[in-house]
Design an enzyme around this catalytic site. Structure first.
Site, PDB file in Angstrom:
ATOM      1  CG  ASP A 107      -0.248  -0.243   2.551  1.00 53.54           C
ATOM      2  OD1 ASP A 107       0.957  -0.568   2.581  1.00 53.54           O
ATOM      3  OD2 ASP A 107      -0.911  -0.108   3.593  1.00 53.54           O
ATOM      4  CG  ASP A 110       6.123   6.063   6.645  1.00 54.05           C
ATOM      5  OD1 ASP A 110       6.245   7.192   6.173  1.00 54.05           O
ATOM      6  OD2 ASP A 110       5.982   5.851   7.859  1.00 54.05           O
ATOM      7  CE  LYS A 138       3.291   8.552   4.400  1.00 51.94           C
ATOM      8  NZ  LYS A 138       2.982   8.813   5.809  1.00 51.94           N
ATOM      9  CB  VAL A 160      -2.560   9.247   3.014  1.00 53.11           C
ATOM     10  CG1 VAL A 160      -1.938  10.536   2.498  1.00 53.11           C
ATOM     11  CG2 VAL A 160      -1.573   8.095   2.883  1.00 53.11           C
TER      12      VAL A 160
HETATM   13  P1  IMP Z   1       7.339   1.367   7.054  1.00 54.63           P
HETATM   14  O1  IMP Z   1       7.598   1.654   5.576  1.00 54.63           O
HETATM   15  O2  IMP Z   1       8.070   0.162   7.564  1.00 54.63           O
HETATM   16  O3  IMP Z   1       7.586   2.592   7.881  1.00 54.63           O
HETATM   17  O4  IMP Z   1       5.825   1.019   7.312  1.00 54.63           O
HETATM   18  C1  IMP Z   1       4.860   1.128   6.358  1.00 54.63           C
HETATM   19  C2  IMP Z   1       3.522   0.814   6.988  1.00 54.63           C
HETATM   20  O5  IMP Z   1       3.129   1.849   7.889  1.00 54.63           O
HETATM   21  C3  IMP Z   1       2.479   0.757   5.895  1.00 54.63           C
HETATM   22  O6  IMP Z   1       2.334  -0.543   5.356  1.00 54.63           O
HETATM   23  C4  IMP Z   1       1.256   1.287   6.614  1.00 54.63           C
HETATM   24  O7  IMP Z   1       0.559   0.235   7.253  1.00 54.63           O
HETATM   25  C5  IMP Z   1       1.799   2.224   7.669  1.00 54.63           C
HETATM   26  N1  IMP Z   1       1.749   3.642   7.193  1.00 54.63           N
HETATM   27  C6  IMP Z   1       2.783   4.419   6.851  1.00 54.63           C
HETATM   28  N2  IMP Z   1       2.380   5.648   6.470  1.00 54.63           N
HETATM   29  C7  IMP Z   1       1.038   5.643   6.567  1.00 54.63           C
HETATM   30  C8  IMP Z   1       0.023   6.629   6.286  1.00 54.63           C
HETATM   31  O8  IMP Z   1       0.244   7.781   5.851  1.00 54.63           O
HETATM   32  N3  IMP Z   1      -1.268   6.227   6.522  1.00 54.63           N
HETATM   33  C9  IMP Z   1      -1.600   4.987   6.983  1.00 54.63           C
HETATM   34  N4  IMP Z   1      -0.676   4.045   7.247  1.00 54.63           N
HETATM   35  C10 IMP Z   1       0.632   4.367   7.039  1.00 54.63           C
END
Ligand code: IMP
Ligand code: MG
Length: 187
Positions: A107, A110, A138, A160
């Site tokens: 999805d 981040d 992002k 978001v």
């Molecule tokens: P990361 O890339 O390991 O930091 O984690 C990514 C996960 O954090 C995604 O799969 C989402 O579940 C959650 N996440 C990160 N940014 C957002 C956002 O803006 N809205 C909702 N969930 C987010």
């Protein structure tokens, strides 16, 4: 924040960031690319629950070649803003991925920490190939070196919701991507 109250629920949706039509157009385009690249090959689309379930549902119907679908759920542990951590797979694939070309369908990327660990774990199982397809990216928030092979929309550092993405488990069923407004509306 009582999100079961429809008025409060609506008040936290600040604005539409990506409307449904734009999401669908990008998905149809990448679906056609996948058709071309993977025609005649055993293809497995892997989604990491829960956030990617809506994207996978639409993407899989934009792909017209034969493919299988798999789901995983992962719980990751990191302290603060450190980039290394550990990931526990709470639900695993049933397929032996050494027999497949795998696309991880995400999805949003981040910090990239969770996906980096999951991708490494899948790579260790020696799939025929492994690629990463993310709906949203992002890049300003990245803490690890991770690049998606396909990234459909690059967005600024905003929280978001919608199209599978949640705030406190709500808003996953919004049919578009919106910006979440965290301001307290009840005080
Ligand atoms: P990361 O890339 O390991 O930091 O984690 C990514 C996960 O954090 C995604 O799969 C989402 O579940 C959650 N996440 C990160 N940014 C957002 C956002 O803006 N809205 C909702 N969930 C987010
Ligand atoms: Mg989440």
């Amino acid at each position: 924040m009582d999100l079961t109250n429809p008025e409060i629920y609506r008040s936290h949706i600040r604005r539409t960031l990506i409307p449904q039509e734009e999401l669908q157009a990008a998905i149809v385009k990448v679906g056609a690319e996948i058709d071309e690249i993977y025609a005649g090959k055993p293809l497995l689309l892997v989604s990491i629950l829960k956030g990617a379930f809506v994207f996978l549902a639409d993407l899989s119907r934009a792909v017209s070649i034969p493919c299988e679908i798999g789901f995983m759920q992962a719980q990751s542990y990191f302290s603060g803003t450190e980039s290394s951590g550990s990931v526990e797979i709470t639900m695993d694939l049933e397929q032996d991925i050494s027999q497949y070309h795998v696309i991880i369908v995400e999805d949003i990327i981040d910090t990239g920490r969770t996906l980096k660990l999951v991708a490494q774990m899948l790579r260790d199982r020696h799939p025929l190939s492994l690629k990463i397809l993310t709906l949203l990216d992002k890049p300003d928030r990245r803490l690890v070196d991770l690049k998606a092979d396909w990234s459909l929309f690059t967005i600024p550092d905003l929280f978001v919701i919608g199209y599978g993405l949640d705030y406190a488990e709500y808003y996953r069923n919004l049919p578009y991507i919106a910006e979440f407004d965290p301001a307290d509306k009840e005080g």
